[in-house]
Every structure is written in C-alpha cells, then in structure tokens.
Design an enzyme around this catalytic site. Sequence first.
Site, PDB file in Angstrom:
ATOM      1  N   GLU A 263     -10.147  -4.893  13.174  1.00  0.00           N
ATOM      2  CA  GLU A 263     -10.991  -5.308  12.060  1.00  0.00           C
ATOM      3  C   GLU A 263     -11.178  -6.823  12.116  1.00  0.00           C
ATOM      4  O   GLU A 263     -10.326  -7.547  12.618  1.00  0.00           O
ATOM      5  CB  GLU A 263     -10.359  -4.916  10.723  1.00  0.00           C
ATOM      6  CG  GLU A 263     -10.385  -3.420  10.484  1.00  0.00           C
ATOM      7  CD  GLU A 263      -9.800  -3.045   9.130  1.00  0.00           C
ATOM      8  OE1 GLU A 263      -9.327  -3.941   8.403  1.00  0.00           O
ATOM      9  OE2 GLU A 263      -9.827  -1.851   8.807  1.00  0.00           O
TER      10      GLU A 263
ATOM     11  N   CYS B 240      -2.117   2.970   2.908  1.00  0.00           N
ATOM     12  CA  CYS B 240      -3.012   2.086   3.658  1.00  0.00           C
ATOM     13  C   CYS B 240      -4.011   2.918   4.457  1.00  0.00           C
ATOM     14  O   CYS B 240      -3.705   4.027   4.893  1.00  0.00           O
ATOM     15  CB  CYS B 240      -2.201   1.182   4.578  1.00  0.00           C
ATOM     16  SG  CYS B 240      -3.164  -0.156   5.311  1.00  0.00           S
ATOM     17  N   ASP B 241      -5.192   2.364   4.699  1.00  0.00           N
ATOM     18  CA  ASP B 241      -6.356   3.194   4.990  1.00  0.00           C
ATOM     19  C   ASP B 241      -6.246   4.132   6.183  1.00  0.00           C
ATOM     20  O   ASP B 241      -6.748   5.242   6.143  1.00  0.00           O
ATOM     21  CB  ASP B 241      -7.617   2.345   5.074  1.00  0.00           C
ATOM     22  CG  ASP B 241      -7.519   1.196   6.080  1.00  0.00           C
ATOM     23  OD1 ASP B 241      -6.723   1.278   7.015  1.00  0.00           O
ATOM     24  OD2 ASP B 241      -8.266   0.217   5.913  1.00  0.00           O
ATOM     25  N   LYS B 242      -5.629   3.739   7.289  1.00  0.00           N
ATOM     26  CA  LYS B 242      -5.576   4.633   8.442  1.00  0.00           C
ATOM     27  C   LYS B 242      -4.692   5.847   8.188  1.00  0.00           C
ATOM     28  O   LYS B 242      -4.838   6.875   8.844  1.00  0.00           O
ATOM     29  CB  LYS B 242      -5.056   3.882   9.679  1.00  0.00           C
ATOM     30  CG  LYS B 242      -6.086   3.615  10.736  1.00  0.00           C
ATOM     31  CD  LYS B 242      -7.305   2.884  10.206  1.00  0.00           C
ATOM     32  CE  LYS B 242      -7.025   1.417  10.013  1.00  0.00           C
ATOM     33  NZ  LYS B 242      -7.561   0.752   8.885  1.00  0.00           N
TER      34      LYS B 242
ATOM     35  N   CYS C  63       0.818  -1.223   0.000  1.00  0.00           N
ATOM     36  CA  CYS C  63       0.000   0.000   0.000  1.00  0.00           C
ATOM     37  C   CYS C  63       0.848   1.267   0.000  1.00  0.00           C
ATOM     38  O   CYS C  63       0.501   2.263  -0.632  1.00  0.00           O
ATOM     39  CB  CYS C  63      -0.918   0.010   1.210  1.00  0.00           C
ATOM     40  SG  CYS C  63      -1.685  -1.579   1.573  1.00  0.00           S
TER      41      CYS C  63
ATOM     42  N   SER D 120     -13.045  -4.861   8.120  1.00  0.00           N
ATOM     43  CA  SER D 120     -12.313  -4.448   6.932  1.00  0.00           C
ATOM     44  C   SER D 120     -13.309  -3.955   5.897  1.00  0.00           C
ATOM     45  O   SER D 120     -14.470  -4.361   5.871  1.00  0.00           O
ATOM     46  CB  SER D 120     -11.539  -5.638   6.366  1.00  0.00           C
ATOM     47  OG  SER D 120     -11.144  -5.391   5.039  1.00  0.00           O
TER      48      SER D 120
ATOM     49  N   ASP E  79      -3.050  -3.406   7.802  1.00  0.00           N
ATOM     50  CA  ASP E  79      -4.200  -4.201   8.233  1.00  0.00           C
ATOM     51  C   ASP E  79      -4.124  -5.609   7.661  1.00  0.00           C
ATOM     52  O   ASP E  79      -4.409  -6.592   8.344  1.00  0.00           O
ATOM     53  CB  ASP E  79      -5.506  -3.552   7.756  1.00  0.00           C
ATOM     54  CG  ASP E  79      -5.729  -2.184   8.370  1.00  0.00           C
ATOM     55  OD1 ASP E  79      -4.920  -1.783   9.211  1.00  0.00           O
ATOM     56  OD2 ASP E  79      -6.709  -1.527   7.995  1.00  0.00           O
TER      57      ASP E  79
ATOM     58  N   CYS F 238      -5.161  -1.972  -1.258  1.00  0.00           N
ATOM     59  CA  CYS F 238      -6.095  -3.049  -1.605  1.00  0.00           C
ATOM     60  C   CYS F 238      -7.122  -2.599  -2.636  1.00  0.00           C
ATOM     61  O   CYS F 238      -7.710  -1.528  -2.527  1.00  0.00           O
ATOM     62  CB  CYS F 238      -6.789  -3.554  -0.347  1.00  0.00           C
ATOM     63  SG  CYS F 238      -5.640  -4.277   0.852  1.00  0.00           S
TER      64      CYS F 238
END
Length: 570
Positions: free
Chosen positions: A461, A124-126, A51, A487, A83, A196
Amino acid sequence: MSEPVLNSRTILEGPTRAGARAMLKAVGFTDEDLRKPIIGIANTWIEVMPCNYHLDKLADRVKEGVRAAGGTPIEFNTISVSDGISMGTEGMKASLISREVVADSIELVVRGHLFDGVVALSGCDKTIPGTVMALQRLNLPSLMLYGGTIAPGKWRGKDVTIQDVYEGIGAVGAGKMSEADLKELENVACPGAGACGGQFTANTMSTCMEAIGISPAGFNGVPALDPAKDETARNAGRLVMDLIRKDIRPDRIITRKSIENAIRALAATGGSTNGVLHLLAIARTGGIKLRIEEFDAISGKTPLIADLKPWGRFVASDLYTVGGIPLVLKRLLAAGILNGSCLTVTGKSMEESLKSIAVKEDEVRVVRQMSRPISSHGGLVILKGNLAPDGCVLKVAGHFTADQIRKNGGRKKSPPTFRGPARVFDREEDAFAAIQKGKIRAGDVVVIRYEGPAGGPGMREMLQVTAALVGAGLGDQVALMTDGRFSGATHGLMVGHVAPEAARGGPIAALKNGDLVTFDLPRRRLDVELSKSDLRKRLSKWKPPRPRYTAGVMSKYARLVSSASEGAIT
C-alpha cells in the site's frame, strides 16, 4: 429436521479414537464436551496493533454463546500484519501475503481436526478476506465476525484518524506543520482498540461481508469497545450452532448475486480500492466468474450515499450511531438496487434480515437519502488503456462529479481528466524521498512500479506516499499510478492495481521520465502518448529484474501469485 452429520465424530468416536480423546482431555475437555458439535474459533488476535488487540476477549464471548447453544468451542489463532505500522517500509510487503497465510492456516487447522463449524474473528483488513476465503474452502456451517472500528481520536476540537497522522508526516516534510504538532497528533489519533476509523479497507470489507451475508447484518458495525459488542459476539456463537442444525454453508451464501450486493455496498459507501482486490479473490475462491470491469458497471448504477472519511466528514462509529451498515443496505434495498433474495447466515434472506433491524433517523446525514445522493455514481471506476490492458482501479468518491466520470460525458469527445509528464520510480521509498525533498511538482504524474503482487512482492500500500502528497499540498495537483495498491485512507487522482504489473512485463515497465500520461475518466482510459510500435520496441528490450527475494514465503508468493486483476490470489 434430521440430525446434522458431524465431522468430529470421525476423530472422536469409538475405541480406536481413544488417543485423540486422551489428548483433548489433557487440555481440559470432558467426555460431555466431546459429545457435542466442535466449533473452531479462528482468532486473528495479535498484540502488535489496536485492530485485533481486543479479539482475545471477544473470543471468550463467542465461546460463551457456543456453549449456551449446545456446542464445544475450541479456539486457535492465526497471524495478522499491521498495515498502519509497516506502511512505507519493506515490512508492508508482508501485508497482502498475510491474507493467503490467514486463509491457509485456518483451513489447515480445521481440516486437520475435523471441526463441525467455524466462527472466524477478524480485525485489520487482510484478515477479513483471509478468514472468509478459508470459510469458503472449508464450506462448513460458519460465519465471520469483525472486531469493530476504533473510536475517533480528538485533536484540537476535531475528530482524527490514522489518516491525519500520515498526512501530518507529509505536512512536516513540506514545512507546513511542526514536529511538536505531529507528536501531539500522534499521541491522540488512535485512542484504543479497533480497526482504522474511516471507510478505509477494514471497514469497507466489514461492510461488504454484511452485504454478502457471511456476517449477520448489524454485527460488524458495532464498534470495538462498545458495550454491545460482547452480546454481538455471544450471538455469533449461538448462531453458528443454528447454522449446523439447518446445514447452511458458505457456498449457499457467497454467490454471484451476493458478491454483486457487496460491490454495491462498496460503491455506495465510497470504500477502499482494496475492496476490488479482495472481492475478486473471494469470487475466485468460490469458483464464481467475476471480471474487474463489472465493478465499474455496478458502481455506475449505484449512487454514493455515505459521507465517510477519507474523503467525507464522518467515521465508522458515526455511521453506527445512525443505524450502521443496515441503514446503507436498507436504502439500497428500498431503491431496488440491492438483491434482497440472497440467503444470509441468519438463515433468512437479506430482505428478511434487514426488516428485523430497526434503524434510527439519520439527522446528521451520515447516509443520504437515495433521492439526494452525494453523487449519482458510486465511488469506483475501472480504467484500461495502453498502460493497463488488464485494468486498474481509481477511487472517485469525493473527488470527481458524476458528470466527470460518466462515459463519454454526454458528448462525442470528452477532454482528458489529467495529462502530465511521468516521474518514474522503481520503488516506493524513492518516490517518498522525492516528495519529501520537494522534487515533485504540480502537473506531474508520479509512477511507482515493480511494487505489484509478484514484483514487490506483496503489492505494498502507498499511504506513506499518497498522504505525503496531500500533506505537501499536492493532492489535487498531481496524479499517481502504480502496480501496487493503496490504503483505504488514500484519496485523490491515485490509480492502483495497474495490470499487467511491471515485473511481468506490463506496459508500465516501458515508461520513462517525461513520457506524457493521460488519465481520461469519461473514456475509462489510462494511456501513455506512445505509438503501438514504440511501446512494443521498448518492451522488446525490457528484461525482468532479479527477484528481490530468492527464498522463503516472499519468494514462494512471488512465483505463485496471480495478477491484481484476478484478485492476486495464489
């Protein structure tokens, strides 16, 4: 236009600042460099996951853009937690906590060195909400650029993502897939750098940040390894210099109206339930009043138009090929659903920004026309009830029809969506082991508690669990509720963010095996069939568990964190 006031002059100008200049010259900066605006390049590069793996090179392109526009870039790094790698382990508890550390560390570096502007790079998402929360706190001319989605993997003639790998784990546990097949899938699911590939949390938040306007329309959706990403990064570097000249700051961009636009984009694309958590956190960081119920109200008025994984057919790179996030926003704007007057980091309104972006004809229908949506209701609903007095979140995209989730179902009394006996687990690992051993049956309501923001701590998650249920063929035959979260790859009747959480005495702490739990979507209710007095009696006997961590960052977070219904911010 008057010359902008530059913070960096305080730390760099005059004879008393000779020491500061000497330190900067030691690492290669010249007097000419130090006379220009200083732009912090806040990078979330890390070598542990795809990511963010490419962000070191992307930062170089941003710096080229800053220099070309007359600024001096100074790159610094912060953390990221994967994650996908930590999923299903104790390490996953670090993920949400990392959002706060990302925000804190960027704020500290920029405040400590009096930079004039910031370009934040996320993956990555956070790291997306974490970087944006830092930009809000600093309120300097700044923007966020997302590193982009990964390309889909190819396995036996079909596109695959990390979601397929986790569902494959469940299929192996249920004897429906061989370990050799899973290994083959594992080897091809993630073909290179990028976040992702479905409309999971990273791509959901990327969409939301373009809709808010803190990322320029069309920038985030360019895939990670697409040749166009380099020029996008250079343009981001040029743009921050324009923001300094025009003195445009995040508090003018991230407003109540622009956050509502982000919620609409979230609903229209069937995005991750984590979007609720992160947008609540962004609202609170900006001092903007936003209640969790408003996600339901906005989703109810926003058609679901993007056919994206985890429940749909396409991945984020497919969306890019037909026009990307701007195509979604244009459709919403044309229908009068998106507020076009909001200011963006381009210096133009959302409507003006979208007008300047040409999109291709979507012949494969990745994004439906507004007149023929996938559903007339967006992808999220918020439930309350005696198990979730402060609310919880359910993704309905691709799983329920608009009629099933419409209030009252058009009738005086609607039947419940799901009713079943509780199977209660006090941690994720125990629930996963029960699924792997075939102990969960059709009709069960799986309850996973003490996994909330404080109780986990860190609100893990549950993709390991939810994907195992799908892989075992139980995805449509059971329900799941947790005070943890999911997730973005999760789909099915899976309710997360139950608040108040168990560790703080929420009603979920009173549940016992066999209690009948009802999920009623039309009435937006999540209830256990117990009287108020019985529920009160059980809770009166409840005692908080011993903290799982008594020192360090995990302990500090558990003490300071707010409810999931408030964004789980510290």
